[in-house]
Design an enzyme around this catalytic site. Structure first.
Site, PDB file in Angstrom:
ATOM      1  N   TRP A   7     -31.691 101.634 -57.968  1.00 48.08           N
ATOM      2  CA  TRP A   7     -30.403 102.400 -57.790  1.00 48.08           C
ATOM      3  C   TRP A   7     -29.461 102.349 -58.964  1.00 48.08           C
ATOM      4  O   TRP A   7     -29.013 101.117 -59.677  1.00 48.08           O
ATOM      5  CB  TRP A   7     -29.571 101.862 -56.672  1.00 48.08           C
ATOM      6  CG  TRP A   7     -30.252 102.096 -55.220  1.00 48.08           C
ATOM      7  CD1 TRP A   7     -30.539 101.403 -54.525  1.00 48.08           C
ATOM      8  CD2 TRP A   7     -29.839 103.362 -54.684  1.00 48.08           C
ATOM      9  NE1 TRP A   7     -30.827 101.916 -53.222  1.00 48.08           N
ATOM     10  CE2 TRP A   7     -30.482 102.959 -53.383  1.00 48.08           C
ATOM     11  CE3 TRP A   7     -29.268 104.534 -54.615  1.00 48.08           C
ATOM     12  CZ2 TRP A   7     -30.723 104.355 -52.511  1.00 48.08           C
ATOM     13  CZ3 TRP A   7     -29.386 105.519 -53.845  1.00 48.08           C
ATOM     14  CH2 TRP A   7     -30.131 105.301 -52.493  1.00 48.08           C
ATOM     15  N   ASP A   8     -28.876 103.298 -59.575  1.00 52.17           N
ATOM     16  CA  ASP A   8     -27.657 103.140 -60.526  1.00 52.17           C
ATOM     17  C   ASP A   8     -26.564 102.815 -59.656  1.00 52.17           C
ATOM     18  O   ASP A   8     -26.560 103.230 -58.474  1.00 52.17           O
ATOM     19  CB  ASP A   8     -27.515 104.575 -61.295  1.00 52.17           C
ATOM     20  CG  ASP A   8     -26.391 104.369 -62.277  1.00 52.17           C
ATOM     21  OD1 ASP A   8     -26.087 103.691 -62.802  1.00 52.17           O
ATOM     22  OD2 ASP A   8     -25.565 105.303 -61.924  1.00 52.17           O
ATOM     23  N   ALA A   9     -25.669 102.148 -60.332  1.00 54.49           N
ATOM     24  CA  ALA A   9     -24.445 101.643 -59.472  1.00 54.49           C
ATOM     25  C   ALA A   9     -23.149 102.700 -59.819  1.00 54.49           C
ATOM     26  O   ALA A   9     -22.875 103.414 -59.043  1.00 54.49           O
ATOM     27  CB  ALA A   9     -23.899 100.184 -59.987  1.00 54.49           C
TER      28      ALA A   9
END
Length: 234
Positions: A7-9
């Site tokens: 996941w990108d934040a």
């Protein structure tokens, strides 16, 4: 079958634009400047984006991003600031304390626990990311958090993902999917790493980067269906 989600934040699980405007406003007030409006904050956002894109291309250093963006912003808006580095430090602290979820992302990540191994992959600064991921509860859903500051390589660099897989261990790259909003950081990085690429594109932008996109979603919860479909379920 997809077994691992990277996941990108900021911009994906978290609404970075909202945090950015809120924190910049607070920090400007702390140095005694209250004459800002949404249009000015939007101009800062454009400056910030240009600096981060230059970092992704390897043209400047992370430190040049962190101070250069503010120096350019202050000069263009005629904002007096005696200590740009101190302003940046205050901003990083504020980002770690003020964050907003995208689409109830914490509930989604909690629901996916046990369905897929989840990790965070982010170019944000360690100071801001560690605090926000911990206090938001997102960290508790993850098997690991990978921050470019600590790795020493920014997304989309191959070295970033090499470090990720060195820690995760030997896996089939086809069983790994990155989910992110950035074409030039997340999707290009996923292309370099040879993993599945899921573009979180809530505003229906065009793919102008010429990168491979395996899945395109408007809402984060569509990831749940992608996982199910990867297991042969209809």
């Amino acid at each position: 079958m997809i077994k691992i989600i990277l996941w990108d934040a900021d911009g994906t699980l978290l609404d970075f634009e909202k945090s950015e405007k809120y924190c910049i406003g607070r920090c400007l007030e702390e140095i005694g400047f209250s004459g800002y409006d949404d249009a000015m904050l939007a101009r800062y956002g454009q400056i910030n984006d240009r600096y981060w894109k230059a970092l992704e291309r390897g043209e400047i250093s992370k430190q040049e991003v962190l101070t250069g963006r503010f120096r350019t912003f202050f000069e263009s808006e005629h904002i007096p600031c005696d200590d740009v580095e101190a302003f940046n430090q205050a901003y990083q602290k504020s980002l770690g304390e003020h964050f907003f979820e995208n689409e109830n992302s914490l509930a989604l990540c909690r629901k996916l626990c046990g369905t897929a191994d989840q990790y965070i992959v982010t170019n944000g600064t360690a100071k801001a990311q560690k605090n926000k991921l911990r206090t938001s509860g997102l960290e508790s859903c993850m098997k690991g958090v990978f921050i470019s500051d600590e790795i020493g390589v920014e997304k989309p660099g191959k070295g970033f993902f090499d470090a990720v897989f060195q820690t995760i261990g030997p896996v089939e790259r086809s069983s790994v999917m990155i989910v992110g909003d950035s074409l030039t950081s997340d999707m290009k990085g996923g292309n370099h790493a040879g993993i599945r690429c899921c573009w979180y594109n809530p505003h229906g932008k065009l793919n102008t980067a010429g990168v491979r996109i395996d899945y395109e979603i408007r809402n984060l919860w569509e990831v749940e269906q992608i996982l199910e479909d990867s297991r042969g379920k209809i």
